[in-house]
Motif scaffolding. Structure first.
Motif, PDB file in Angstrom:
ATOM      1  N   LEU A  86    -126.544  23.268  15.822  1.00  0.00           N
ATOM      2  CA  LEU A  86    -127.498  22.609  16.807  1.00  0.00           C
ATOM      3  C   LEU A  86    -126.245  22.405  17.909  1.00  0.00           C
ATOM      4  O   LEU A  86    -126.437  22.661  18.974  1.00  0.00           O
ATOM      5  CB  LEU A  86    -127.793  21.350  16.421  1.00  0.00           C
ATOM      6  CG  LEU A  86    -129.231  21.222  15.467  1.00  0.00           C
ATOM      7  CD1 LEU A  86    -129.438  20.042  14.915  1.00  0.00           C
ATOM      8  CD2 LEU A  86    -130.504  22.115  16.393  1.00  0.00           C
ATOM      9  N   GLN A  87    -125.195  22.044  17.755  1.00  0.00           N
ATOM     10  CA  GLN A  87    -123.926  21.678  18.524  1.00  0.00           C
ATOM     11  C   GLN A  87    -123.457  23.167  19.268  1.00  0.00           C
ATOM     12  O   GLN A  87    -123.377  22.999  20.210  1.00  0.00           O
ATOM     13  CB  GLN A  87    -122.942  21.128  18.063  1.00  0.00           C
ATOM     14  CG  GLN A  87    -122.105  21.565  16.874  1.00  0.00           C
ATOM     15  CD  GLN A  87    -121.241  22.616  17.432  1.00  0.00           C
ATOM     16  OE1 GLN A  87    -120.526  22.370  18.657  1.00  0.00           O
ATOM     17  NE2 GLN A  87    -120.772  23.550  16.811  1.00  0.00           N
ATOM     18  N   MET A  88    -123.622  24.219  18.500  1.00  0.00           N
ATOM     19  CA  MET A  88    -123.218  25.619  18.746  1.00  0.00           C
ATOM     20  C   MET A  88    -124.113  26.241  19.992  1.00  0.00           C
ATOM     21  O   MET A  88    -123.561  26.477  21.163  1.00  0.00           O
ATOM     22  CB  MET A  88    -123.148  26.309  17.814  1.00  0.00           C
ATOM     23  CG  MET A  88    -122.748  27.821  18.123  1.00  0.00           C
ATOM     24  SD  MET A  88    -123.049  29.222  16.802  1.00  0.00           S
ATOM     25  CE  MET A  88    -124.676  29.297  16.971  1.00  0.00           C
ATOM     26  N   TYR A  89    -125.302  25.723  19.914  1.00  0.00           N
ATOM     27  CA  TYR A  89    -126.342  26.162  20.926  1.00  0.00           C
ATOM     28  C   TYR A  89    -126.202  25.249  22.214  1.00  0.00           C
ATOM     29  O   TYR A  89    -126.359  25.736  23.406  1.00  0.00           O
ATOM     30  CB  TYR A  89    -127.672  26.381  20.443  1.00  0.00           C
ATOM     31  CG  TYR A  89    -127.765  27.798  19.611  1.00  0.00           C
ATOM     32  CD1 TYR A  89    -127.801  28.759  20.279  1.00  0.00           C
ATOM     33  CD2 TYR A  89    -127.991  27.629  18.197  1.00  0.00           C
ATOM     34  CE1 TYR A  89    -127.920  30.029  19.414  1.00  0.00           C
ATOM     35  CE2 TYR A  89    -128.112  28.775  17.526  1.00  0.00           C
ATOM     36  CZ  TYR A  89    -128.027  29.902  18.404  1.00  0.00           C
ATOM     37  OH  TYR A  89    -128.207  31.165  17.380  1.00  0.00           O
ATOM     38  N   LEU A  90    -125.884  24.067  21.948  1.00  0.00           N
ATOM     39  CA  LEU A  90    -125.897  23.073  22.834  1.00  0.00           C
ATOM     40  C   LEU A  90    -124.643  23.295  23.828  1.00  0.00           C
ATOM     41  O   LEU A  90    -124.420  23.311  25.039  1.00  0.00           O
ATOM     42  CB  LEU A  90    -125.937  21.606  22.401  1.00  0.00           C
ATOM     43  CG  LEU A  90    -125.587  20.446  23.429  1.00  0.00           C
ATOM     44  CD1 LEU A  90    -126.454  20.484  24.416  1.00  0.00           C
ATOM     45  CD2 LEU A  90    -125.234  19.051  22.645  1.00  0.00           C
ATOM     46  N   ALA A  91    -123.444  23.642  22.924  1.00  0.00           N
ATOM     47  CA  ALA A  91    -122.177  24.008  23.654  1.00  0.00           C
ATOM     48  C   ALA A  91    -122.441  25.302  24.366  1.00  0.00           C
ATOM     49  O   ALA A  91    -121.618  25.428  25.779  1.00  0.00           O
ATOM     50  CB  ALA A  91    -121.351  24.287  22.519  1.00  0.00           C
ATOM     51  N   MET A  92    -123.205  26.230  24.008  1.00  0.00           N
ATOM     52  CA  MET A  92    -123.454  27.311  24.824  1.00  0.00           C
ATOM     53  C   MET A  92    -124.245  27.032  26.164  1.00  0.00           C
ATOM     54  O   MET A  92    -123.629  27.579  27.351  1.00  0.00           O
ATOM     55  CB  MET A  92    -124.559  28.348  24.388  1.00  0.00           C
ATOM     56  CG  MET A  92    -124.691  29.611  24.879  1.00  0.00           C
ATOM     57  SD  MET A  92    -125.931  30.577  24.069  1.00  0.00           S
ATOM     58  CE  MET A  92    -125.124  31.213  22.618  1.00  0.00           C
ATOM     59  N   ALA A  93    -125.233  26.251  26.374  1.00  0.00           N
ATOM     60  CA  ALA A  93    -125.534  25.614  27.609  1.00  0.00           C
ATOM     61  C   ALA A  93    -124.585  24.981  28.491  1.00  0.00           C
ATOM     62  O   ALA A  93    -124.390  25.234  29.548  1.00  0.00           O
ATOM     63  CB  ALA A  93    -126.806  24.822  27.168  1.00  0.00           C
ATOM     64  N   VAL A  94    -123.808  24.103  27.706  1.00  0.00           N
ATOM     65  CA  VAL A  94    -122.751  23.269  28.490  1.00  0.00           C
ATOM     66  C   VAL A  94    -121.818  24.155  29.112  1.00  0.00           C
ATOM     67  O   VAL A  94    -121.527  23.991  30.484  1.00  0.00           O
ATOM     68  CB  VAL A  94    -122.296  22.169  27.568  1.00  0.00           C
ATOM     69  CG1 VAL A  94    -120.966  21.406  28.323  1.00  0.00           C
ATOM     70  CG2 VAL A  94    -123.111  21.123  27.219  1.00  0.00           C
ATOM     71  N   VAL A  95    -121.203  25.098  28.440  1.00  0.00           N
ATOM     72  CA  VAL A  95    -120.175  25.907  28.871  1.00  0.00           C
ATOM     73  C   VAL A  95    -120.909  26.967  29.914  1.00  0.00           C
ATOM     74  O   VAL A  95    -120.083  27.116  31.039  1.00  0.00           O
ATOM     75  CB  VAL A  95    -119.645  26.948  27.648  1.00  0.00           C
ATOM     76  CG1 VAL A  95    -118.689  28.006  28.350  1.00  0.00           C
ATOM     77  CG2 VAL A  95    -118.780  25.926  26.626  1.00  0.00           C
ATOM     78  N   ALA A  96    -121.893  27.607  29.788  1.00  0.00           N
ATOM     79  CA  ALA A  96    -122.582  28.121  30.760  1.00  0.00           C
ATOM     80  C   ALA A  96    -122.873  27.519  32.081  1.00  0.00           C
ATOM     81  O   ALA A  96    -122.508  28.086  33.011  1.00  0.00           O
ATOM     82  CB  ALA A  96    -123.969  28.839  30.475  1.00  0.00           C
ATOM     83  N   ILE A  97    -123.036  26.356  31.952  1.00  0.00           N
ATOM     84  CA  ILE A  97    -123.348  25.624  33.365  1.00  0.00           C
ATOM     85  C   ILE A  97    -121.940  25.302  33.868  1.00  0.00           C
ATOM     86  O   ILE A  97    -121.781  25.366  35.293  1.00  0.00           O
ATOM     87  CB  ILE A  97    -124.345  23.994  32.978  1.00  0.00           C
ATOM     88  CG1 ILE A  97    -125.603  24.637  32.589  1.00  0.00           C
ATOM     89  CG2 ILE A  97    -124.370  23.320  34.293  1.00  0.00           C
ATOM     90  CD1 ILE A  97    -126.373  23.492  31.927  1.00  0.00           C
TER      91      ILE A  97
END
Length: 241
Positions: free
Chosen positions: A15-26
């Motif tokens: 869950l946090q891995m996919y959340l981190a993907m969004a955060v880093v991308a933004i």
């Protein structure tokens, strides 16, 4: 009980891995939009976070062995799970993948993949796909980096057998660059399917280069022998029978 706890921790990690993907991308988006180096930096930051959080939450360590190439080379790794993508890209200074066209539409991942110079191919249309791949590689030749192609074309679970596809040899012949085989045991710890992430040490191993100039048949035989030998040894080291 241990399996239940590890599954729970694995779920938290995913869950946090996919959340981190969004955060880093933004966070990196303005830099990535202005300069391609920003996209590369974002992808490297995400790879570092995945490896760090994987060890912190799941107890799964990652290790890169061998000499990591830095020049213009073709990289041909064993593909067992999403983790080898993370580890290999994170190790390379300027990696770019040959990847499925459908992934170009994935949120965040697709745009960044295009920005770092990945080549998209349609699966199932072998002749047309290879022709387009060669054209795209030629048109993107001005972008420096290491071109990564999975020679079996898909994730292969430990113990399974899949043929090595000719597309890697075609690229090797066109580029006239050394090819770096890469072995892996990551599928033992991060399976092809499922939630559970096992404790241990996931390893990818960069092997000595195959020099340019071999025939397609000789190259494919050498590539398969090196990748499979390394992967089998790494899996045996981790206890796989």
């Amino acid at each position: 009980m241990k399996t239940f706890v590890q599954t729970l921790l694995s779920t938290v990690f995913i869950l946090q891995m996919y959340l981190a993907m969004a955060v880093v991308a933004i966070v990196y988006f303005p830099y990535a939009l202005l300069h391609r180096d920003g996209a590369v930096a974002a992808c490297h930051a995400y790879c570092r976070w995945v490896c760090f959080s994987l060890r912190l939450i799941c107890g799964l360590k990652t290790e890169v062995r061998g000499t990591v190439p830095t020049g213009e080379m073709l990289i041909a790794p064993k593909h067992q799970s999403f983790l080898d993508i993370i580890m290999i890209y994170g190790a390379l200074p300027r990696g770019k993948f040959v990847m499925k066209a459908i992934l170009g539409w994935a949120p965040f991942l697709g745009w960044y993949a295009k920005r770092i110079g990945c080549i998209f191919v349609n699966r199932g249309k072998r002749g047309a796909a290879i022709t387009k791949m060669l054209a795209d590689v030629k048109s993107g030749a001005s972008l420096p980096g290491q071109l990564i192609i999975y020679p079996q074309g898909t994730r292969v679970a430990p113990g399974d057998q899949r043929p090595y596809k000719i597309g890697t040899a075609v690229l090797y012949s066109q580029l006239q660059q050394p090819c770096i085989p890469v072995g892996a045991n990551v599928g033992l710890f991060w399976p092809k399917r499922g939630i559970l992430r096992h404790r241990g040490t996931a390893v990818v191993e960069f092997l000595p280069a195959i020099p340019p100039g071999l025939t397609n048949d000789a190259f494919m035989a050498e590539l398969e022998a090196r990748v499979e030998t390394s992967s089998n040894a790494l899996m045996a080291e981790a206890g796989f029978k």
